[in-house]
Design an enzyme around this catalytic site. Structure first.
Site, short mmCIF file in Angstrom:
data_model
loop_
_atom_site.label_atom_id
_atom_site.label_comp_id
_atom_site.label_asym_id
_atom_site.label_seq_id
_atom_site.Cartn_x
_atom_site.Cartn_y
_atom_site.Cartn_z
N LYS A 123 8.98 -75.17 -15.78
CA LYS A 123 9.45 -74.15 -14.84
C LYS A 123 8.70 -74.24 -13.52
O LYS A 123 7.51 -73.97 -13.44
CB LYS A 123 9.25 -72.74 -15.41
CG LYS A 123 9.95 -71.70 -14.54
CD LYS A 123 9.46 -70.29 -14.75
CE LYS A 123 8.26 -69.95 -13.93
NZ LYS A 123 8.50 -69.96 -12.47
N GLY A 147 -1.72 -72.21 -11.83
CA GLY A 147 -1.40 -71.06 -11.00
C GLY A 147 -2.59 -70.15 -10.87
O GLY A 147 -3.74 -70.62 -10.90
N SER A 148 -2.34 -68.86 -10.74
CA SER A 148 -3.44 -67.93 -10.46
C SER A 148 -4.25 -67.63 -11.73
O SER A 148 -3.75 -67.71 -12.85
CB SER A 148 -2.88 -66.63 -9.90
OG SER A 148 -2.02 -66.03 -10.83
N THR A 149 -5.50 -67.27 -11.51
CA THR A 149 -6.38 -66.90 -12.61
C THR A 149 -5.82 -65.69 -13.35
O THR A 149 -5.87 -65.62 -14.58
CB THR A 149 -7.79 -66.61 -12.07
OG1 THR A 149 -8.30 -67.84 -11.52
CG2 THR A 149 -8.73 -66.13 -13.14
N VAL A 154 -2.65 -64.71 -13.83
CA VAL A 154 -1.57 -65.07 -14.76
C VAL A 154 -2.12 -65.96 -15.88
O VAL A 154 -1.72 -65.84 -17.03
CB VAL A 154 -0.39 -65.76 -14.02
CG1 VAL A 154 0.65 -66.26 -15.00
CG2 VAL A 154 0.26 -64.78 -13.03
N GLY A 155 -3.10 -66.80 -15.55
CA GLY A 155 -3.73 -67.64 -16.57
C GLY A 155 -4.35 -66.81 -17.69
O GLY A 155 -4.21 -67.12 -18.87
N GLU A 179 -4.93 -74.49 -15.34
CA GLU A 179 -5.54 -74.92 -14.08
C GLU A 179 -5.35 -73.77 -13.11
O GLU A 179 -4.23 -73.49 -12.68
CB GLU A 179 -4.85 -76.21 -13.59
CG GLU A 179 -5.72 -77.03 -12.67
CD GLU A 179 -5.59 -76.63 -11.21
OE1 GLU A 179 -6.41 -75.79 -10.76
OE2 GLU A 179 -4.70 -77.13 -10.53
N CYS A 195 -5.63 -75.19 -4.46
CA CYS A 195 -6.53 -74.49 -5.39
C CYS A 195 -7.97 -74.97 -5.22
O CYS A 195 -8.91 -74.20 -5.38
CB CYS A 195 -6.08 -74.67 -6.82
SG CYS A 195 -5.74 -76.38 -7.25
N GLU A 252 -10.17 -65.69 -3.74
CA GLU A 252 -9.35 -66.79 -3.25
C GLU A 252 -8.33 -66.24 -2.25
O GLU A 252 -7.50 -65.41 -2.61
CB GLU A 252 -8.64 -67.43 -4.45
CG GLU A 252 -7.91 -68.69 -4.10
CD GLU A 252 -7.18 -69.29 -5.30
OE1 GLU A 252 -6.60 -68.53 -6.09
OE2 GLU A 252 -7.21 -70.53 -5.42
#
Ligand code: NAD
Ligand code: MN
Length: 483
Positions: A187, A239-241, A243-244, A261, A295, A392
């Site tokens: 996706k 993606g972002s921390t 959402v991770g 990542e 990133c 960030e």
């Protein structure tokens, strides 16, 4: 020629032509080797002028389920059973087609995401092809990759990628997965779906067996449906921390494997014995090219006190020459901010930076009126506690601090929850090694910045993620090793 032709930086415009191919006005989902119409659609725009480029399918639970089923069927009936050398041939074919279509991929990447054509043409597309070539080479040599162990595929992999390197991240995800015998459902991000859909067209033209690669477009809910589906064996996310973390919670206890990542807040550290002009270029390359949408961007600068004034003077002068504008112009250094939402996020953090007492500096170059733009921005007088130092920004914003000793530089650089990357500039080899081994970061560059190669593993520590992509380590993440 009217005066507008010379507005940006005194250079005549040099636009990349876009008439050598066409973009469809609408794209369906690529599932099981067919183009499947989604129940709903959404639009993707060009962030440089806010114009709609195309409509794409919004995959819901039903379509995600369909894609995972197609991937499972392809995994069990064809791909995991195929002689490895044949898998390699398909990957070589994808790599070569990418090279053949490099120009159109570069243009679409710049149109849909806002990055300068120079970046998409010279970095994103060649590196994406390189990743397919590299992994194509591994496909039939996997049994030599991990001495003493027998690599087996994992199964069906769900892959979710961000908007900053849409094609490159798709290549990072798809190439190793396929080389190891897995099938995928990928996706892309909702603001940059087009290059992944063009890759789906390319994969169709490369005659890959149906269902080996499935591309479903959509936003967070589509990603979530993929993560939560019981039919996937692994999730690979960039993606972002935030959402991770969410993904890690969502799959806890499910037995699904994962690599994450996530974000970063890299320190770029300049010592007084560094080659100053090269270091200044490294700072520029680290944070301003690609609008700081990287990133591993060098978003924190640490300069040794004795050279701080000199570096700052040179840096400001160099920033003044950067061309901000049309991503399709070959002169452009800094393109458009990827979305209005991201621009608002950058603006709000910059406002907070000023309120917290850091000193803002922006150059006086003009930026286009229409679209999403942000001038290269420096902050001095920063404290470790400032949010622009800790968080960030993901934009062309650099927080500058000074230091006196290597020990102080290490302490300051490591004062972050992240740990993705870093840079060290010094003439002294021993100092470079001391610094690179003391920094809490997955990747540290010495006397360069943002250099990538498929052979070299990339990934983070701490809140920057888990797992590596690229190299043998990245390959291992797509295998089950039987001892
Ligand atoms: P994001 O993490 O929200 O999105 C990345 C991908 O995850 C997209 O494809 C998105 O649709 C998907 N996604 C969103 N919510 C999801 C969920 N609940 N479950 C599964 N998938 C989901 O990142 P963003 O919105 O594009 O940007 C937010 C911030 O993330 C940025 O400001 C930046 O700080 C950071 N970022 C980091 C990287 C990186 O490469 N490390 C890339 C882009 C953004
Ligand atoms: Mn777009």
């Amino acid at each position: 020629m009217d005066s507008n032709d010379f507005i940006l930086g005194g250079y005549a415009k040099a636009p990349e032509s876009i008439d050598h191919f066409s973009i469809n006005s609408s794209y369906d989902l690529f599932i099981g080797g067919r183009w499947v119409k989604a129940t709903q659609q959404f639009k993707t725009t060009n962030p440089a002028n806010d114009q709609v480029i195309a409509e794409v399918g919004l995959a819901g639970k039903k379509e995600v389920n369909q894609a995972i089923k197609a991937a499972r069927k392809a995994y069990e009936s064809v791909w995991s059973k195929m002689p490895a050398a044949d898998r390699g041939k398909y990957l070589f074919r994808i790599a070569r087609l990418l090279q053949e279509r490099a120009r159109q991929f570069a243009v679409v990447e710049s149109l849909d995401g806002g990055k300068p054509i120079r970046e998409s043409r010279d970095v994103d597309v060649p590196l994406a092809a390189a990743h397919f070539f590299y992994h194509a080479g591994w496909a039939d040599k996997l049994s030599y990759a991990f001495p003493g162990a027998k690599p087996k595929p994992i199964g069906v992999i769900g892959q979710i990628i961000p908007w900053n390197f849409p094609l490159l991240m798709a290549a990072w995800k798809i190439a190793p997965a396929l080389a190891c015998g897995n099938t995928v459902v990928l996706k892309p991000a909702e603001t940059t779906p087009l290059s992944a859909l063009m890759l789906a067209q390319l994969i169709e033209d490369a005659d890959l067996p149906p269902g080996v690669v499935n591309i479903v477009t959509g936003a967070g809910e589509t990603g979530q449906a993929l993560v939560e589906h019981p039919g996937i064996d692994k999730i690979a996310f960039t993606g972002s921390t935030e959402v991770g973390k969410h993904i890690r919670k969502a799959i806890a206890g499910s037995g699904k494997r994962y690599t994450l990542e996530l974000g970063g807040k890299a320190a770029n550290i300049i010592f007084e014995d560094a080659p100053i002009n090269e270091a200044v270029e490294g700072i520029i390359n680290g944070i301003f090219f690609n609008q700081g949408h990287v990133c591993c961007a060098g978003s924190r600068l640490f300069v040794q006190e004795s050279i701080a004034d000199q570096v700052l003077r040179k840096l400001k002068k160099r920033i003044g020459t950067l061309i901000v504008g049309d991503p399709l112009d070959k002169n452009t250094d800094i393109g458009a901010i990827n979305s209005r939402e991201q621009l608002d996020r950058i603006k709000s953090l910059v406002k907070i930076g000023k309120e917290e007492g850091a000193q803002l500096w922006q150059s006086d170059q003009r930026i286009p009126r229409k679209g999403n733009w942000f001038k290269p921005t420096l902050f001095t007088q920063c404290a470790q506690s400032h949010r622009i130092v800790q968080e960030e920004v993901f934009g062309p914003v650099l927080a500058i601090q000074t230091f006196r000793t290597p020990k102080e530089a290490i302490a300051k650089a490591n004062n972050t929850p992240y740990g993705l990357s870093g840079g060290v500039w010094t003439d002294k080899g021993s100092k470079a090694f001391q610094m690179t081994s003391s920094l809490n970061a997955g990747v540290v560059w010495a006397n360069t910045f943002n250099k990538f190669d498929p052979v070299s593993p990339f990934g983070g520590m701490q809140e920057s993620g888990i797992g590596r992509e690229g190299g043998l380590q990245g390959l291992r993440a797509y295998c089950n090793l039987e001892l």
